[in-house]
Design a protein around this motif. Structure first.
Motif, PDB file in Angstrom:
ATOM      1  N   ALA A   1     -19.098   6.451  -9.569  1.00  0.00           N
ATOM      2  CA  ALA A   1     -18.593   6.043  -8.700  1.00  0.00           C
ATOM      3  C   ALA A   1     -16.789   5.165  -9.037  1.00  0.00           C
ATOM      4  O   ALA A   1     -17.109   6.012 -10.936  1.00  0.00           O
ATOM      5  N   GLY A   2     -16.233   6.186  -8.888  1.00  0.00           N
ATOM      6  CA  GLY A   2     -14.384   5.960  -9.069  1.00  0.00           C
ATOM      7  C   GLY A   2     -14.318   4.928  -8.362  1.00  0.00           C
ATOM      8  O   GLY A   2     -14.714   4.293  -8.582  1.00  0.00           O
ATOM      9  N   ASP A   3     -13.165   4.436  -8.595  1.00  0.00           N
ATOM     10  CA  ASP A   3     -11.992   3.902  -8.036  1.00  0.00           C
ATOM     11  C   ASP A   3     -12.499   3.301  -6.621  1.00  0.00           C
ATOM     12  O   ASP A   3     -12.450   4.384  -6.038  1.00  0.00           O
ATOM     13  N   SER A   4     -12.454   1.901  -6.322  1.00  0.00           N
ATOM     14  CA  SER A   4     -12.585   1.792  -5.030  1.00  0.00           C
ATOM     15  C   SER A   4     -11.252   0.430  -4.931  1.00  0.00           C
ATOM     16  O   SER A   4     -11.248   0.130  -5.442  1.00  0.00           O
ATOM     17  N   CYS A   5     -10.614   1.101  -3.631  1.00  0.00           N
ATOM     18  CA  CYS A   5      -9.683   0.301  -2.796  1.00  0.00           C
ATOM     19  C   CYS A   5      -9.664  -0.416  -1.452  1.00  0.00           C
ATOM     20  O   CYS A   5     -10.219   1.160  -0.842  1.00  0.00           O
ATOM     21  N   GLY A   6      -9.648  -1.343  -0.735  1.00  0.00           N
ATOM     22  CA  GLY A   6      -9.617  -1.535   0.622  1.00  0.00           C
ATOM     23  C   GLY A   6     -10.649  -1.983   0.641  1.00  0.00           C
ATOM     24  O   GLY A   6     -12.090  -1.480   0.421  1.00  0.00           O
ATOM     25  N   PRO A   7     -11.280  -2.116   2.134  1.00  0.00           N
ATOM     26  CA  PRO A   7     -10.202  -2.737   3.310  1.00  0.00           C
ATOM     27  C   PRO A   7      -9.518  -3.913   2.648  1.00  0.00           C
ATOM     28  O   PRO A   7     -10.006  -4.584   2.382  1.00  0.00           O
ATOM     29  N   LEU A   8      -8.181  -3.661   3.140  1.00  0.00           N
ATOM     30  CA  LEU A   8      -6.713  -4.996   2.769  1.00  0.00           C
ATOM     31  C   LEU A   8      -6.789  -5.311   3.620  1.00  0.00           C
ATOM     32  O   LEU A   8      -6.955  -5.294   5.167  1.00  0.00           O
ATOM     33  N   THR A   9      -6.253  -6.924   3.927  1.00  0.00           N
ATOM     34  CA  THR A   9      -5.673  -7.490   4.411  1.00  0.00           C
ATOM     35  C   THR A   9      -4.186  -7.705   4.855  1.00  0.00           C
ATOM     36  O   THR A   9      -3.618  -7.386   3.533  1.00  0.00           O
ATOM     37  N   LYS A  10      -3.465  -7.932   6.202  1.00  0.00           N
ATOM     38  CA  LYS A  10      -2.258  -7.494   6.001  1.00  0.00           C
ATOM     39  C   LYS A  10      -1.682  -8.430   4.828  1.00  0.00           C
ATOM     40  O   LYS A  10      -0.694  -8.786   4.422  1.00  0.00           O
TER      41      LYS A  10
ATOM     42  N   GLU B   1      -2.645  -9.577   1.719  1.00  0.00           N
ATOM     43  CA  GLU B   1      -2.768  -8.488   0.625  1.00  0.00           C
ATOM     44  C   GLU B   1      -1.683  -7.515   0.379  1.00  0.00           C
ATOM     45  O   GLU B   1      -0.481  -7.615   0.082  1.00  0.00           O
ATOM     46  N   VAL B   2      -1.315  -6.736   1.888  1.00  0.00           N
ATOM     47  CA  VAL B   2      -0.359  -5.663   1.527  1.00  0.00           C
ATOM     48  C   VAL B   2       0.919  -6.840   1.138  1.00  0.00           C
ATOM     49  O   VAL B   2       2.200  -5.507   0.347  1.00  0.00           O
ATOM     50  N   ILE B   3       1.515  -7.893   1.718  1.00  0.00           N
ATOM     51  CA  ILE B   3       2.591  -8.367   1.840  1.00  0.00           C
ATOM     52  C   ILE B   3       3.491  -8.959   0.430  1.00  0.00           C
ATOM     53  O   ILE B   3       3.826  -8.697   0.544  1.00  0.00           O
TER      54      ILE B   3
END
Length: 131
Positions: free
Chosen positions: A103-112, A114-116
Motif C-alpha cells: 500500500a502507498g499513501d491514502s488521502c480522504g475522504p475529507l470533511t469541509k 479539514e479543507v478549511i
C-alpha cells in the motif's frame, strides 16, 4: 526519463474527467501538466522527480505514478491530497497501490472543516514566509 517505482490509484467518482482536468489545471502553476477531454487522458510532470498519467474512465479516475524511490510517497501524497480536497463534496478517496503490491499513501475522504483548516494553515505559512 524512466523512473524506478510505480504506484497506481483507482479513484471512484461519477466525474473522473472533471477531476482530472481540475487537477491538471491547478497544478500547472508549478509543473507541466495537460488534460485532453476528447481522449480522457492527461499528465502531471514533476521534473526529475516523477510523472503521473491521468486516465478518466466511465466511473474511475486512474492515476499511474512513476517516480524516483525517494519521491514516491511524497508525490502520492501531493496528488492524493489535492484530489481529496477538490472532491470533498463527493467524498473522494485516493489510495495508492505500489507495483510490489504494498500500500502507498491514502488521502480522504475529507470533511469541509479539514479543507478549511488546511487552507488556513497554508495561508499562515505563506504570511510567515513573506514577513
Amino acid at each position: 526519463m524512466p523512473y524506478p517505482t510505480v504506484s497506481v490509484a483507482h479513484v471512484k467518482t461519477e466525474r473522473p474527467g472533471r477531476y482530472a482536468k481540475q487537477l491538471a489545471s491547478h497544478m500547472k502553476k508549478k509543473i507541466d501538466t495537460a488534460y485532453d477531454p476528447e481522449t480522457n487522458n492527461g499528465f502531471l510532470e514533476f521534473p526529475n522527480r516523477g510523472y503521473c498519467q491521468l486516465t478518466a474512465q466511465t466511473d474511475t479516475l486512474v492515476l499511474r505514478l512513476e517516480a524516483l524511490a525517494e519521491e514516491q510517497a511524497h508525490l502520492e501524497h501531493v496528488i492524493g491530497i489535492h484530489l481529496a480536497r477538490f472532491g470533498v463534496a463527493d467524498q473522494i478517496k485516493v489510495s495508492w497501490e505500489r507495483a510490489d503490491g504494498t500500500a502507498g499513501d491514502s488521502c480522504g475522504p475529507l470533511t469541509k472543516e479539514e479543507v478549511i483548516a488546511h487552507r488556513r494553515a497554508k495561508e499562515a505559512r505563506m504570511a510567515a514566509a513573506s514577513a
